[in-house]
Write a protein that holds these residues in place. Structure first.
Motif, PDB file in Angstrom:
ATOM      1  N   MET A   1       0.826  -1.340  -0.018  1.00  0.00           N
ATOM      2  CA  MET A   1       0.065  -0.023   0.099  1.00  0.00           C
ATOM      3  C   MET A   1       0.994   0.984  -0.137  1.00  0.00           C
ATOM      4  SD  MET A   1      -2.962   1.228   2.692  1.00  0.00           S
ATOM      5  CE  MET A   1      -1.594   1.423   3.911  1.00  0.00           C
ATOM      6  N   THR A   2       0.647   2.128  -1.131  1.00  0.00           N
ATOM      7  CA  THR A   2       1.320   3.352  -0.990  1.00  0.00           C
ATOM      8  C   THR A   2       0.449   4.619  -0.307  1.00  0.00           C
ATOM      9  OG1 THR A   2       2.538   2.809  -2.929  1.00  0.00           O
ATOM     10  CG2 THR A   2       2.593   5.210  -2.401  1.00  0.00           C
ATOM     11  N   ALA A   3       1.068   5.483   0.761  1.00  0.00           N
ATOM     12  CA  ALA A   3       0.393   6.512   1.206  1.00  0.00           C
ATOM     13  C   ALA A   3      -0.023   7.411   0.132  1.00  0.00           C
ATOM     14  CB  ALA A   3       1.206   7.109   2.221  1.00  0.00           C
ATOM     15  N   PRO A   4      -1.204   8.169   0.277  1.00  0.00           N
ATOM     16  CA  PRO A   4      -1.763   9.080  -0.599  1.00  0.00           C
ATOM     17  C   PRO A   4      -0.592  10.203  -0.584  1.00  0.00           C
ATOM     18  CG  PRO A   4      -3.109   9.161   1.257  1.00  0.00           C
ATOM     19  CD  PRO A   4      -2.000   8.041   1.444  1.00  0.00           C
ATOM     20  N   ALA A   5      -0.347  10.883  -1.928  1.00  0.00           N
ATOM     21  CA  ALA A   5       0.677  11.866  -1.920  1.00  0.00           C
ATOM     22  C   ALA A   5      -0.227  13.156  -1.538  1.00  0.00           C
ATOM     23  CB  ALA A   5       0.848  12.275  -3.411  1.00  0.00           C
ATOM     24  N   PRO A   6       0.509  13.928  -0.732  1.00  0.00           N
ATOM     25  CA  PRO A   6      -0.219  15.073   0.061  1.00  0.00           C
ATOM     26  C   PRO A   6      -0.295  16.231  -0.952  1.00  0.00           C
ATOM     27  CG  PRO A   6       2.206  15.144   0.502  1.00  0.00           C
ATOM     28  CD  PRO A   6       1.980  13.852  -0.231  1.00  0.00           C
ATOM     29  N   ALA A   7      -1.333  16.952  -0.907  1.00  0.00           N
ATOM     30  CA  ALA A   7      -1.360  18.163  -1.744  1.00  0.00           C
ATOM     31  C   ALA A   7      -0.406  19.220  -1.618  1.00  0.00           C
ATOM     32  CB  ALA A   7      -2.917  18.665  -1.571  1.00  0.00           C
ATOM     33  N   ARG A   8       0.063  19.103  -0.417  1.00  0.00           N
ATOM     34  CA  ARG A   8       1.152  20.081  -0.021  1.00  0.00           C
ATOM     35  C   ARG A   8       1.758  19.772   1.277  1.00  0.00           C
ATOM     36  NH1 ARG A   8      -0.646  23.827   3.553  1.00  0.00           N
ATOM     37  NH2 ARG A   8      -2.846  23.852   3.923  1.00  0.00           N
ATOM     38  N   THR A   9       3.004  20.006   1.542  1.00  0.00           N
ATOM     39  CA  THR A   9       3.745  19.924   2.597  1.00  0.00           C
ATOM     40  C   THR A   9       2.996  20.706   3.799  1.00  0.00           C
ATOM     41  OG1 THR A   9       5.726  19.312   1.629  1.00  0.00           O
ATOM     42  CG2 THR A   9       5.991  19.739   4.095  1.00  0.00           C
ATOM     43  N   LEU A  10       2.835  20.100   4.875  1.00  0.00           N
ATOM     44  CA  LEU A  10       2.135  20.765   5.973  1.00  0.00           C
ATOM     45  C   LEU A  10       3.004  21.499   6.932  1.00  0.00           C
ATOM     46  CD1 LEU A  10      -0.526  18.038   7.101  1.00  0.00           C
ATOM     47  CD2 LEU A  10      -0.786  20.014   5.139  1.00  0.00           C
ATOM     48  N   ALA A  11       2.898  22.697   7.457  1.00  0.00           N
ATOM     49  CA  ALA A  11       3.441  23.451   8.394  1.00  0.00           C
ATOM     50  C   ALA A  11       3.005  23.283   9.776  1.00  0.00           C
ATOM     51  CB  ALA A  11       3.480  24.958   7.948  1.00  0.00           C
TER      52      ALA A  11
END
Length: 232
Positions: A1-11
């Motif tokens: 299983m692959t983790a979903p790609a983030p829409a953006r890196t979170l701060a």
């Protein structure tokens, strides 16, 4: 299983906004939210009479100039010695609820605080907006008390965790000391179904390196600078 790609890196703001307002205070949480944090990390420990409060250290010395350990003081005594500056977890969750798009990231340096913390989060109706890091004993308590909890397993050593622990804990995140990360590790963790976060990262050259690797979240003491680096 692959983790979903983030829409953006979170701060993620480390202990609030500690270079602007004293760490782990309500003012520091508010400052971090105002600076654009996606999540605010804060530490929870117990007073001697079992009240969950925000404090990283075992003692009040570094932040409040008091030599006493937190566990030796009642909540009333903590308030007296800090001038009312050390908030309860309930107060912190109330502040965070004012900005429902910003998550609480609770660090549990003392495993004894885990069960009272999850009880307070559930009572405050904050479970959907909260996730957890800390030592494995604390996180196993969180998992047992609330099976749906979102957990970030702290990785402070290059030695990988045993598969048995990962099966028991079922973390959604692996939360690394940032110097341990490289592109291969991030890729392998994503392929294994984990999201990858890192701490505590305060300089632009490291932000650039980590975002290029594809990390999902960066925790920083310099939330304003990180927010500018990551954009809106």
């Amino acid at each position: 299983m692959t983790a979903p790609a983030p829409a953006r890196t979170l701060a993620v703001a480390h202990r609030g906004d500690p270079y602007v307002v004293r760490e782990n205070t309500l003012g520091s949480l508010r400052s971090a939210v105002a600076a654009g944090a996606d999540a605010v990390e804060f530490d929870v420990r117990l007073t001697g009479d079992g009240v969950p409060v925000l404090l990283h250290d075992r003692t009040l010395q570094r932040l409040w100039g008091q030599e006493a350990t937190l566990a030796s003081l009642s909540y009333a005594e903590v308030q007296e010695r800090s001038g009312g500056g050390i908030p309860t977890l309930r107060e912190a969750l109330k502040i965070m609820a004012e900005s429902p798009g910003v998550r609480s990231f609770i660090d549990l340096p003392d495993p004894a605080a885990a069960e009272p913390t999850i009880a307070e989060v559930l009572e405050s109706d904050a479970a959907a907006r909260t996730y957890y890091c800390g030592g494995t004993a604390a996180l196993l308590t969180i998992r047992a008390a609330y099976p749906a909890a979102e957990i970030a397993l702290t990785c402070s050593s290059p030695v990988p965790y045993r598969a048995g622990l990962l099966r028991r804990l079922r973390p959604q995140w692996l939360n690394y000391r940032f110097g341990l990360l490289d592109e291969a590790t991030v890729r392998e963790d994503h392929e294994a179904g984990y999201r990858v976060s890192c701490w505590t990262v305060d300089w632009p050259r490291n932000w650039r390196r980590l975002t290029a690797m594809g990390v999902d979240a960066i925790t920083s003491n310099r939330i304003r600078g990180l927010r500018r680096h990551l954009g809106s």
